[in-house]
Design a protein around this motif. Structure first.
Motif, PDB file in Angstrom:
ATOM      1  N   UNK A   1      -6.507  15.023 -18.761  1.00  5.75           N
ATOM      2  CA  UNK A   1      -4.975  14.708 -18.536  1.00  5.75           C
ATOM      3  C   UNK A   1      -5.005  13.394 -18.007  1.00  5.75           C
ATOM      4  N   UNK A   2      -3.880  12.631 -18.280  1.00 12.24           N
ATOM      5  CA  UNK A   2      -3.646  11.183 -17.775  1.00 12.24           C
ATOM      6  C   UNK A   2      -3.529  11.274 -16.112  1.00 12.24           C
ATOM      7  N   UNK A   3      -3.205  12.572 -15.703  1.00 15.92           N
ATOM      8  CA  UNK A   3      -2.935  12.584 -14.172  1.00 15.92           C
ATOM      9  C   UNK A   3      -3.435  13.847 -13.559  1.00 15.92           C
ATOM     10  N   UNK A   4      -3.902  13.608 -12.414  1.00  6.87           N
ATOM     11  CA  UNK A   4      -4.680  14.917 -11.941  1.00  6.87           C
ATOM     12  C   UNK A   4      -4.137  14.839 -10.111  1.00  6.87           C
ATOM     13  N   UNK A   5      -4.008  16.163  -9.593  1.00  7.91           N
ATOM     14  CA  UNK A   5      -3.557  16.292  -8.488  1.00  7.91           C
ATOM     15  C   UNK A   5      -4.834  17.354  -7.751  1.00  7.91           C
ATOM     16  N   UNK A   6      -5.367  16.663  -6.795  1.00  5.25           N
ATOM     17  CA  UNK A   6      -6.346  17.509  -6.065  1.00  5.25           C
ATOM     18  C   UNK A   6      -5.673  18.063  -4.842  1.00  5.25           C
TER      19      UNK A   6
ATOM     20  N   UNK B   1       0.745  -1.195  -0.097  1.00  6.11           N
ATOM     21  CA  UNK B   1      -0.008   0.062  -0.083  1.00  6.11           C
ATOM     22  C   UNK B   1       0.916   1.344   0.053  1.00  6.11           C
ATOM     23  N   UNK B   2       2.245   1.026   0.202  1.00  7.80           N
ATOM     24  CA  UNK B   2       2.985   2.431   0.050  1.00  7.80           C
ATOM     25  C   UNK B   2       4.093   2.076  -0.844  1.00  7.80           C
ATOM     26  N   UNK B   3       3.873   1.274  -1.871  1.00  5.12           N
ATOM     27  CA  UNK B   3       4.881   1.322  -3.214  1.00  5.12           C
ATOM     28  C   UNK B   3       4.254   1.932  -4.257  1.00  5.12           C
ATOM     29  N   UNK B   4       5.246   2.218  -4.870  1.00  5.57           N
ATOM     30  CA  UNK B   4       4.980   3.199  -6.042  1.00  5.57           C
ATOM     31  C   UNK B   4       4.076   2.723  -7.102  1.00  5.57           C
ATOM     32  N   UNK B   5       2.883   3.311  -7.285  1.00  3.56           N
ATOM     33  CA  UNK B   5       1.922   2.888  -8.551  1.00  3.56           C
ATOM     34  C   UNK B   5       2.697   3.206 -10.019  1.00  3.56           C
ATOM     35  N   UNK B   6       2.352   2.493 -10.891  1.00  4.46           N
ATOM     36  CA  UNK B   6       2.838   2.418 -12.163  1.00  4.46           C
ATOM     37  C   UNK B   6       2.614   3.893 -12.599  1.00  4.46           C
ATOM     38  N   UNK B   7       3.876   4.412 -13.282  1.00  6.11           N
ATOM     39  CA  UNK B   7       3.784   5.577 -13.921  1.00  6.11           C
ATOM     40  C   UNK B   7       2.805   5.706 -15.002  1.00  6.11           C
ATOM     41  N   UNK B   8       2.389   7.010 -15.256  1.00  5.86           N
ATOM     42  CA  UNK B   8       1.236   7.198 -16.228  1.00  5.86           C
ATOM     43  C   UNK B   8       1.938   7.052 -17.633  1.00  5.86           C
ATOM     44  N   UNK B   9       1.023   6.597 -18.476  1.00  7.72           N
ATOM     45  CA  UNK B   9       1.333   6.442 -19.900  1.00  7.72           C
ATOM     46  C   UNK B   9       1.140   7.680 -20.725  1.00  7.72           C
ATOM     47  N   UNK B  10       1.356   7.871 -22.085  1.00  8.02           N
ATOM     48  CA  UNK B  10       0.711   8.953 -22.730  1.00  8.02           C
ATOM     49  C   UNK B  10       1.470  10.155 -22.451  1.00  8.02           C
TER      50      UNK B  10
ATOM     51  N   UNK C   1      -5.719   5.100 -10.862  1.00  4.99           N
ATOM     52  CA  UNK C   1      -4.616   5.397 -11.863  1.00  4.99           C
ATOM     53  C   UNK C   1      -4.519   6.721 -12.164  1.00  4.99           C
ATOM     54  N   UNK C   2      -3.555   7.563 -11.816  1.00  5.01           N
ATOM     55  CA  UNK C   2      -3.265   8.762 -12.283  1.00  5.01           C
ATOM     56  C   UNK C   2      -3.766   9.941 -11.353  1.00  5.01           C
ATOM     57  N   UNK C   3      -4.351   9.323  -9.997  1.00  5.55           N
ATOM     58  CA  UNK C   3      -5.041  10.038  -9.115  1.00  5.55           C
ATOM     59  C   UNK C   3      -4.161  10.376  -7.831  1.00  5.55           C
ATOM     60  N   UNK C   4      -3.907  11.801  -7.556  1.00  5.62           N
ATOM     61  CA  UNK C   4      -2.798  12.062  -6.739  1.00  5.62           C
ATOM     62  C   UNK C   4      -3.578  13.244  -5.805  1.00  5.62           C
ATOM     63  N   UNK C   5      -3.086  13.212  -4.627  1.00  8.59           N
ATOM     64  CA  UNK C   5      -3.613  14.399  -3.552  1.00  8.59           C
ATOM     65  C   UNK C   5      -2.452  15.170  -2.957  1.00  8.59           C
ATOM     66  N   UNK C   6      -2.689  16.647  -2.619  1.00 11.80           N
ATOM     67  CA  UNK C   6      -1.812  17.316  -1.819  1.00 11.80           C
ATOM     68  C   UNK C   6      -2.587  18.058  -1.176  1.00 11.80           C
ATOM     69  N   UNK C   7      -3.187  17.928   0.262  1.00  8.51           N
ATOM     70  CA  UNK C   7      -3.963  18.568   0.963  1.00  8.51           C
ATOM     71  C   UNK C   7      -3.706  18.358   2.514  1.00  8.51           C
ATOM     72  N   UNK C   8      -4.369  18.963   3.226  1.00  7.16           N
ATOM     73  CA  UNK C   8      -4.487  18.752   4.734  1.00  7.16           C
ATOM     74  C   UNK C   8      -3.130  19.305   5.399  1.00  7.16           C
ATOM     75  N   UNK C   9      -2.898  20.632   5.076  1.00  5.61           N
ATOM     76  CA  UNK C   9      -1.467  21.260   5.699  1.00  5.61           C
ATOM     77  C   UNK C   9      -2.342  22.155   6.836  1.00  5.61           C
ATOM     78  N   UNK C  10      -3.221  22.152   7.204  1.00  5.24           N
ATOM     79  CA  UNK C  10      -3.691  23.188   8.424  1.00  5.24           C
ATOM     80  C   UNK C  10      -3.005  24.573   8.366  1.00  5.24           C
ATOM     81  N   UNK C  11      -2.581  24.951   9.273  1.00  6.65           N
ATOM     82  CA  UNK C  11      -2.042  26.484   9.405  1.00  6.65           C
ATOM     83  C   UNK C  11      -0.444  26.274   9.152  1.00  6.65           C
ATOM     84  N   UNK C  12       0.167  25.371   8.612  1.00  8.82           N
ATOM     85  CA  UNK C  12       1.464  25.074   8.412  1.00  8.82           C
ATOM     86  C   UNK C  12       1.690  25.146   7.025  1.00  8.82           C
TER      87      UNK C  12
END
Length: 661
Positions: A448-453, A252-261, A604-615
């Motif tokens: 796009x093949x990849x999205x970052x929420x 569950x912590x391994x790298x997912x396959x890289x996006x193609x295209x 596939x291709x779905x990533x997040x960058x969130x939950x930073x609070x006051x930091x």
């Protein structure tokens, strides 16, 4: 930041010709007469870097690992050659460990010895700030050249690295002077991080070093040296011997396959996290569509006039503290590109010891970190630093200060390869033929093949993230007009709230915390609460600002939602299908210690960058690098254990192990 003493800088003596000599190891940093020639022969030529740099195509990256950064000579030589040989769009990533980093003054003095390297050396010095324990990322030439400087013991730091190395600079003080570095344990890490074809160069020809490298999978060859050095070693990695199994990474912590295209990504949300993610991907050659529902970037929590670079640390070396120290350094180096005084100011941050418990906590912190990062001040010293009378002393972070977050966001969103699309409110995501389509109803906005929420707690509106445990916290700041007397405030001062020195004729005061409110209209009640916070910080400053005669109903300010997680670590990385995750790893509910080998069911291709609070100012830019490294297959810019601590899968994993899924 472990239980070991705080790191020290290199202790250096300078000889009659102005060359550095290490007191810690009683050894020279480089050859007295042929330093540049030796670096070229031992490291550049034995790793065939001229040919390999020239062969790199756009989008390709060559990764160099080094076991002793020292004065940075080897890095600067490699960088200079890369600039000369590599095609546009190719990248260089240099990863180096250093137990005793030079002070900025010593580094300046050392680099002055090589005028031919002045363009690179000057650029390095401009960013050589906030270099503390742990992983410290540097970006040069808009990210085309990156340096990950790992402050600490080489073996310990490389043990934590998740990535691959293409060429090794096995450097450091001589084995007889520094035997703790030239160890089988370190060589095992070199093998772990290498792949067939990885090369190695080292100045030593010591027999036991050669045999130890052969034992971990390198074929080694003695090469004639230069000057007084008769022989050096050149190596080529074939394969790790079977008796050295690689450490297991849970599926569950391994790298997912890289996006193609095509290398095209959508980033949804143009606040600190989204703009950082977009800029980090763009620096790696991705074409990024940055979708923002408002009229401009940084319109929500990232839109405050002044945010504080406030380091809330633990004396126990927690993973969150390690992330904060690395993120603080990264943000401080990014800010060097912006306008000091308008976009940011390194005026320092003072955290008051407002009661006995806080005073005790601060004493522990001051003992756990270097004085360059944090200093304990008594009341008189604190007042001298702040410029106003205070109720107590406290902890002073001399490299901290305030930032105008929109300036950082707009700079990142303005990078090449980033296209900012405003008034694009994404209400739905769907996966069609290998593409993520962003829709505002029936109309498709982009794909796009990849999205970052990166839209804070609103990422839960999308099906793949609906179960992520993110909390919204309303915060309101108050803007106070500067007075002639209040201009005496020289540094940010914090207690339960904070007040910043003036920017464009105003002080920023805040900020409230409300877990329940849903309305973002500023209220007089919270302005009044912020004024009370100011009185606790300094009654003298409150008088200088004449707050007793200010009507809270007429004060200016803004409110926004912060977003935080239950463990206060951000959520950064790839996202798995929650229902299938529970099915695939259902056995964990019965035996939490087992590690099934089934592949993780990634979305596939779905990533997040969130939950930073006051930091967010401290963690979001570094996490932009982290999410981009996940997507691009790069070495992670933080230790693997920190990346796992921030991984979105951690919450589904905990629920399964507790039998609640």
């Amino acid at each position: 930041m472990t239980d070991t003493p705080a790191p020290r800088h290199a202790q250096i003596d300078w000889d009659e010709l102005g060359r550095p000599h290490s007191r810690q190891y009683d050894d020279i940093y480089f050859s007295k007469d042929q330093s540049l020639a030796e670096t070229t022969h031992v490291f550049i030529e034995q790793n065939d870097l001229r040919q390999r740099f020239s062969a790199l195509a756009a989008g390709e990256c060559l990764v160099i690992g080094e076991t002793g950064f020292g004065t940075g000579l080897n890095f600067l030589c490699a960088w200079q050659l890369f600039e000369h040989c590599a095609a546009p769009g190719a990248r260089l990533h240099f990863i180096s460990a250093e137990k005793f980093p030079l002070t900025r003054d010593d580094l300046t003095r050392a680099l002055a010895l090589w005028p031919d390297l002045a363009p690179q050396g000057t650029t390095l010095l401009e960013q050589y700030v906030a270099v503390h324990q742990g992983y410290q990322p540097f970006l040069f030439d808009n990210g085309r050249v990156s340096l990950t400087l790992m402050i600490g013991d080489a073996r310990e730091q490389f043990e934590k690295l998740d990535g691959h190395i293409d060429a090794w600079f096995l450097d450091g003080f001589a084995p007889a002077k520094n035997p703790d570095m030239w160890t089988p344990e370190l060589f095992a890490q070199l093998a772990r991080l290498s792949r067939p074809g990885t090369t190695l160069g080292t100045f030593t020809s010591t027999g036991w070093v050669r045999r130890a490298l052969i034992a971990v999978g390198f074929s080694m060859k003695r090469i004639p040296g230069i000057g007084k050095k008769w022989e050096i070693l050149r190596g080529l990695f074939n394969a790790a011997p079977e008796q050295q199994p690689l450490p297991a990474v849970a599926p569950w912590y391994r790298r997912p396959p890289l996006a193609s295209g095509p290398r095209h990504a959508l980033v949804i949300g143009a606040g600190l996290a989204g703009c950082a993610s977009a800029a980090s991907l763009a620096a790696r050659g991705w074409q990024v569509s940055l979708l923002e529902r408002h009229a401009q970037a940084a319109s929500e929590a990232s839109g405050n006039p002044q945010g504080v670079l406030y380091l809330k640390l633990s004396a126990h070396g927690t993973l969150l503290s390690q992330l904060i120290v690395s993120g603080f350094g990264h943000t401080r180096r990014l800010l060097q590109r912006l306008q000091r005084g308008s976009d940011w100011d390194d005026c320092g941050v003072l955290q008051l010891a407002f009661d006995a418990k806080e005073d005790q906590r601060q004493a522990q912190l001051a003992g756990a970190f270097s004085e360059e990062l944090v200093q304990r001040l008594d009341r008189q010293q604190a007042e001298t630093v702040a410029g106003v009378p205070l109720p107590s002393g406290g902890l002073f972070y001399p490299e901290g200060g305030w930032v105008h977050p929109p300036a950082l966001c707009h700079w990142q969103a303005g990078q090449a390869n980033v296209r900012l699309l405003t008034h694009h409110d994404v209400l739905q995501l769907r996966r069609v033929d290998g593409q993520w389509q962003a829709l505002d109803g029936e109309r498709m906005l982009a794909e796009a093949p990849v999205v970052v929420l990166a839209g804070a707690a609103d990422i839960r509106r999308f099906e793949g993230c609906a179960g992520l445990p993110l909390k919204r916290i309303r915060g309101q700041i108050t803007r106070l007009p500067v007075t002639t007397a209040s201009q005496a405030l020289h540094t940010v001062v914090c207690a339960d709230g904070y007040v910043a020195p003036p920017r464009h004729g105003e002080h920023t005061l805040g900020a409230s915390f409300d877990f329940h409110a849903t309305d973002l209209t500023p209220t007089a009640e919270e302005h009044r609460s912020n004024l009370d916070l100011l009185r606790e910080i300094s009654t003298d400053l409150a008088e200088r600002l004449d707050i007793d005669h200010l009507d809270p109903r007429h004060l200016q300010g803004r409110a926004a939602f912060r977003c935080t997680s239950p463990d206060y670590l951000p959520l950064v990385g790839p996202v798995a299908d929650a229902a299938r995750f529970a099915e695939v790893y259902a056995a964990l509910a019965k035996n939490a210690r087992q590690v099934p080998d089934e592949a993780c069911p990634w979305l596939e291709g779905l990533y997040v960058n969130s939950g930073h609070g006051s930091r967010g100012l401290i963690t979001a830019p570094l996490c932009g690098e982290l999410v981009a490294a996940w997507i691009n297959g790069d070495a992670l810019p933080v230790p693997r254990e920190i990346a796992e601590a921030c991984h979105p899968n951690r919450f589904m994993l905990r629920e399964l192990k507790r039998g609640k899924a």
